[in-house]
Design a protein around this motif. Structure first.
Motif, PDB file in Angstrom:
ATOM      1  N   SER A 196       5.542   7.797   8.541  1.00 14.10           N
ATOM      2  CA  SER A 196       5.760   9.202   8.721  1.00 14.10           C
ATOM      3  C   SER A 196       4.517  10.373   8.416  1.00 14.10           C
ATOM      4  CB  SER A 196       7.198   9.583   8.001  1.00 14.10           C
ATOM      5  OG  SER A 196       8.270   8.934   8.207  1.00 14.10           O
ATOM      6  N   ILE A 197       4.131   9.627   7.371  1.00 17.27           N
ATOM      7  CA  ILE A 197       2.755  10.276   6.879  1.00 17.27           C
ATOM      8  C   ILE A 197       1.538  10.310   7.496  1.00 17.27           C
ATOM      9  CG2 ILE A 197       1.443  10.899   5.063  1.00 17.27           C
ATOM     10  CD1 ILE A 197       4.103  10.179   3.172  1.00 17.27           C
ATOM     11  N   PHE A 198       1.179   8.935   8.057  1.00 17.63           N
ATOM     12  CA  PHE A 198      -0.135   8.703   8.675  1.00 17.63           C
ATOM     13  C   PHE A 198       0.057   8.594  10.327  1.00 17.63           C
ATOM     14  CE2 PHE A 198      -0.360   7.575   4.084  1.00 17.63           C
ATOM     15  CZ  PHE A 198      -1.482   8.177   3.840  1.00 17.63           C
ATOM     16  N   GLU A 199      -0.662   9.404  11.031  1.00 11.57           N
ATOM     17  CA  GLU A 199      -0.490   9.146  12.351  1.00 11.57           C
ATOM     18  C   GLU A 199      -1.182   7.915  12.958  1.00 11.57           C
ATOM     19  OE1 GLU A 199      -4.260  12.194  13.281  1.00 11.57           O
ATOM     20  OE2 GLU A 199      -2.338  13.125  12.575  1.00 11.57           O
ATOM     21  N   ASP A 200      -2.019   7.415  12.047  1.00 11.31           N
ATOM     22  CA  ASP A 200      -2.881   6.330  12.521  1.00 11.31           C
ATOM     23  C   ASP A 200      -2.581   5.164  11.974  1.00 11.31           C
ATOM     24  OD1 ASP A 200      -3.662   6.751  10.030  1.00 11.31           O
ATOM     25  OD2 ASP A 200      -5.715   6.621  10.491  1.00 11.31           O
ATOM     26  N   ALA A 201      -1.144   4.928  11.105  1.00  9.18           N
ATOM     27  CA  ALA A 201      -0.551   3.881  10.616  1.00  9.18           C
ATOM     28  C   ALA A 201      -0.639   2.583  11.410  1.00  9.18           C
ATOM     29  CB  ALA A 201       0.988   4.367  10.192  1.00  9.18           C
ATOM     30  N   ILE A 202      -0.912   1.578  10.757  1.00  9.86           N
ATOM     31  CA  ILE A 202      -0.835   0.282  11.142  1.00  9.86           C
ATOM     32  C   ILE A 202      -0.134  -0.761  10.470  1.00  9.86           C
ATOM     33  CG2 ILE A 202      -2.271  -1.793  12.029  1.00  9.86           C
ATOM     34  CD1 ILE A 202      -4.688   0.081  12.145  1.00  9.86           C
ATOM     35  N   VAL A 203       1.188  -0.752  10.684  1.00  9.27           N
ATOM     36  CA  VAL A 203       2.029  -1.578   9.896  1.00  9.27           C
ATOM     37  C   VAL A 203       2.054  -2.881   9.505  1.00  9.27           C
ATOM     38  CG1 VAL A 203       4.733  -2.122   9.971  1.00  9.27           C
ATOM     39  CG2 VAL A 203       4.157   0.275  10.662  1.00  9.27           C
ATOM     40  N   PRO A 204       1.579  -3.657  10.658  1.00  7.53           N
ATOM     41  CA  PRO A 204       1.111  -5.039  10.222  1.00  7.53           C
ATOM     42  C   PRO A 204       0.131  -5.375   9.174  1.00  7.53           C
ATOM     43  CG  PRO A 204       1.496  -4.956  12.683  1.00  7.53           C
ATOM     44  CD  PRO A 204       1.314  -3.651  12.041  1.00  7.53           C
ATOM     45  N   PHE A 205      -0.865  -4.164   9.208  1.00  8.41           N
ATOM     46  CA  PHE A 205      -1.983  -4.180   8.225  1.00  8.41           C
ATOM     47  C   PHE A 205      -1.471  -4.032   7.018  1.00  8.41           C
ATOM     48  CE2 PHE A 205      -4.897  -1.552   6.078  1.00  8.41           C
ATOM     49  CZ  PHE A 205      -5.918  -2.456   5.552  1.00  8.41           C
ATOM     50  N   PHE A 206      -0.636  -2.684   6.992  1.00  2.87           N
ATOM     51  CA  PHE A 206       0.028  -2.298   5.646  1.00  2.87           C
ATOM     52  C   PHE A 206       0.939  -3.417   4.999  1.00  2.87           C
ATOM     53  CE2 PHE A 206       3.690  -0.044   3.625  1.00  2.87           C
ATOM     54  CZ  PHE A 206       3.039   0.993   2.917  1.00  2.87           C
ATOM     55  N   ILE A 207       1.730  -4.007   5.752  1.00  5.17           N
ATOM     56  CA  ILE A 207       2.317  -4.962   5.012  1.00  5.17           C
ATOM     57  C   ILE A 207       1.807  -6.171   4.658  1.00  5.17           C
ATOM     58  CG2 ILE A 207       4.445  -6.807   5.690  1.00  5.17           C
ATOM     59  CD1 ILE A 207       5.554  -4.752   7.361  1.00  5.17           C
ATOM     60  N   GLN A 208       0.726  -6.595   5.523  1.00  9.83           N
ATOM     61  CA  GLN A 208      -0.063  -7.772   4.893  1.00  9.83           C
ATOM     62  C   GLN A 208      -0.878  -7.386   3.595  1.00  9.83           C
ATOM     63  OE1 GLN A 208      -3.877  -7.726   5.527  1.00  9.83           O
ATOM     64  NE2 GLN A 208      -4.176  -9.722   4.793  1.00  9.83           N
ATOM     65  N   ARG A 209      -1.453  -6.385   3.587  1.00 11.56           N
ATOM     66  CA  ARG A 209      -1.969  -5.894   2.169  1.00 11.56           C
ATOM     67  C   ARG A 209      -1.014  -5.926   0.995  1.00 11.56           C
ATOM     68  NH1 ARG A 209      -6.774  -1.933   1.139  1.00 11.56           N
ATOM     69  NH2 ARG A 209      -7.671  -3.338   3.006  1.00 11.56           N
ATOM     70  N   LEU A 210       0.160  -5.540   1.370  1.00  9.96           N
ATOM     71  CA  LEU A 210       1.182  -5.580   0.163  1.00  9.96           C
ATOM     72  C   LEU A 210       1.477  -6.994  -0.161  1.00  9.96           C
ATOM     73  CD1 LEU A 210       3.667  -2.871   1.204  1.00  9.96           C
ATOM     74  CD2 LEU A 210       2.095  -2.411  -0.506  1.00  9.96           C
ATOM     75  N   HIS A 211       1.372  -8.046   0.726  1.00 12.42           N
ATOM     76  CA  HIS A 211       1.428  -9.283   0.526  1.00 12.42           C
ATOM     77  C   HIS A 211       0.649 -10.111  -0.194  1.00 12.42           C
ATOM     78  CE1 HIS A 211       5.357  -8.663   3.028  1.00 12.42           C
ATOM     79  NE2 HIS A 211       6.069  -9.627   2.054  1.00 12.42           N
ATOM     80  N   THR A 212      -0.766  -9.530  -0.271  1.00  9.55           N
ATOM     81  CA  THR A 212      -1.780 -10.276  -0.507  1.00  9.55           C
ATOM     82  C   THR A 212      -2.740  -9.795  -1.648  1.00  9.55           C
ATOM     83  OG1 THR A 212      -3.204  -9.305   1.263  1.00  9.55           O
ATOM     84  CG2 THR A 212      -2.102 -10.996   1.678  1.00  9.55           C
ATOM     85  N   LYS A 213      -2.183  -8.670  -2.321  1.00 11.71           N
ATOM     86  CA  LYS A 213      -2.902  -8.219  -3.337  1.00 11.71           C
ATOM     87  C   LYS A 213      -2.496  -8.377  -4.711  1.00 11.71           C
ATOM     88  CE  LYS A 213      -6.299  -6.353  -0.824  1.00 11.71           C
ATOM     89  NZ  LYS A 213      -7.327  -6.830  -0.739  1.00 11.71           N
ATOM     90  N   TYR A 270      -7.279  -0.295  -8.131  1.00 11.38           N
ATOM     91  CA  TYR A 270      -7.568   0.599  -6.891  1.00 11.38           C
ATOM     92  C   TYR A 270      -6.408   1.339  -6.633  1.00 11.38           C
ATOM     93  CZ  TYR A 270      -9.226   1.624  -2.142  1.00 11.38           C
ATOM     94  OH  TYR A 270      -9.529   2.151  -0.879  1.00 11.38           O
ATOM     95  N   SER A 271      -6.353   2.539  -6.532  1.00  9.50           N
ATOM     96  CA  SER A 271      -5.293   3.352  -5.845  1.00  9.50           C
ATOM     97  C   SER A 271      -5.531   3.528  -4.214  1.00  9.50           C
ATOM     98  CB  SER A 271      -5.349   4.847  -6.576  1.00  9.50           C
ATOM     99  OG  SER A 271      -4.275   5.543  -6.096  1.00  9.50           O
ATOM    100  N   TRP A 272      -4.901   2.637  -3.707  1.00  9.87           N
ATOM    101  CA  TRP A 272      -5.147   2.362  -2.129  1.00  9.87           C
ATOM    102  C   TRP A 272      -4.587   3.515  -1.095  1.00  9.87           C
ATOM    103  CZ3 TRP A 272      -1.215  -0.658   1.254  1.00  9.87           C
ATOM    104  CH2 TRP A 272      -1.971  -0.842   2.534  1.00  9.87           C
ATOM    105  N   VAL A 273      -3.403   3.730  -1.402  1.00  6.61           N
ATOM    106  CA  VAL A 273      -2.652   4.753  -0.342  1.00  6.61           C
ATOM    107  C   VAL A 273      -1.479   5.355  -0.789  1.00  6.61           C
ATOM    108  CG1 VAL A 273      -1.271   2.954   0.891  1.00  6.61           C
ATOM    109  CG2 VAL A 273      -1.876   4.879   2.241  1.00  6.61           C
ATOM    110  N   GLY A 274      -1.406   6.656  -0.533  1.00  7.04           N
ATOM    111  CA  GLY A 274      -0.138   7.125  -0.905  1.00  7.04           C
ATOM    112  C   GLY A 274       0.059   8.465  -0.098  1.00  7.04           C
ATOM    113  N   GLY A 275       1.242   9.247  -0.111  1.00  9.00           N
ATOM    114  CA  GLY A 275       1.286  10.388   0.403  1.00  9.00           C
ATOM    115  C   GLY A 275       2.623  11.022   0.328  1.00  9.00           C
TER     116      GLY A 275
END
Length: 151
Positions: free
Chosen positions: A29-46, A75-80
């Motif tokens: 909703s916040i980021f027009e260039d959102a890439i959901v698979p990348f987002f979820i992958q990062r949450l699962h690997t950090k 690292y404060s990665w993403v938010g909005g």
């Protein structure tokens, strides 16, 4: 956030599905260039992942996610914040909670990145005690600005 019915959820490590769904909803909703698979992958690997979600009457309205950059740096990665709820100190509350958590979990520095086109984020970081430590151009030709803050 008194009187505004704003509640905050702090989630350590990988969020359970309900919160993952809320995070994905906010991200897209916040980021027009959102890439959901990348987002979820990062949450699962950090490591030492921290997700914070702001709710108004159980509706997700903002978030902030970070993780371990190294032993001393978080690292404060993403938010909005959803546009209708901006400029109500919600981002500041999320940032303070993230900083408090990072300090209590053994980190002594916060790091984040932004881009020149996100002027409100640049101002927010500078007002919150971050210093610009590096500027570089990534492989996509985007100019990135790295900020750090001792905590």
């Amino acid at each position: 956030m008194k009187g505004q019915n704003i509640n905050f959820k702090l989630i350590e490590e990988i969020p359970e599905q309900k919160y993952m769904d809320d995070l994905v909803h906010l991200y897209t909703s916040i980021f027009e260039d959102a890439i959901v698979p990348f987002f979820i992958q990062r949450l699962h690997t950090k490591q030492k992942l921290l997700s914070l979600i702001a709710y108004k009457n159980e509706e997700p309205i903002g978030f902030k996610i970070g993780y371990e950059y190294n032993d001393s740096t978080f690292y404060s990665w993403v938010g909005g914040i959803i546009p209708n709820y901006r400029r109500k100190s919600i981002a500041s509350s999320l940032a303070k909670q993230q900083e408090h958590w990072a300090k209590n979990n053994g980190f002594n520095k916060l790091r984040t990145k932004s881009m020149n086109r996100f002027k409100p984020m640049l101002i927010f970081n500078l007002k919150n005690g971050f210093d610009i430590i590096q500027v570089y151009t990534n492989e996509k030709g985007q100019t990135k600005i790295i900020f750090e803050k001792l905590i």
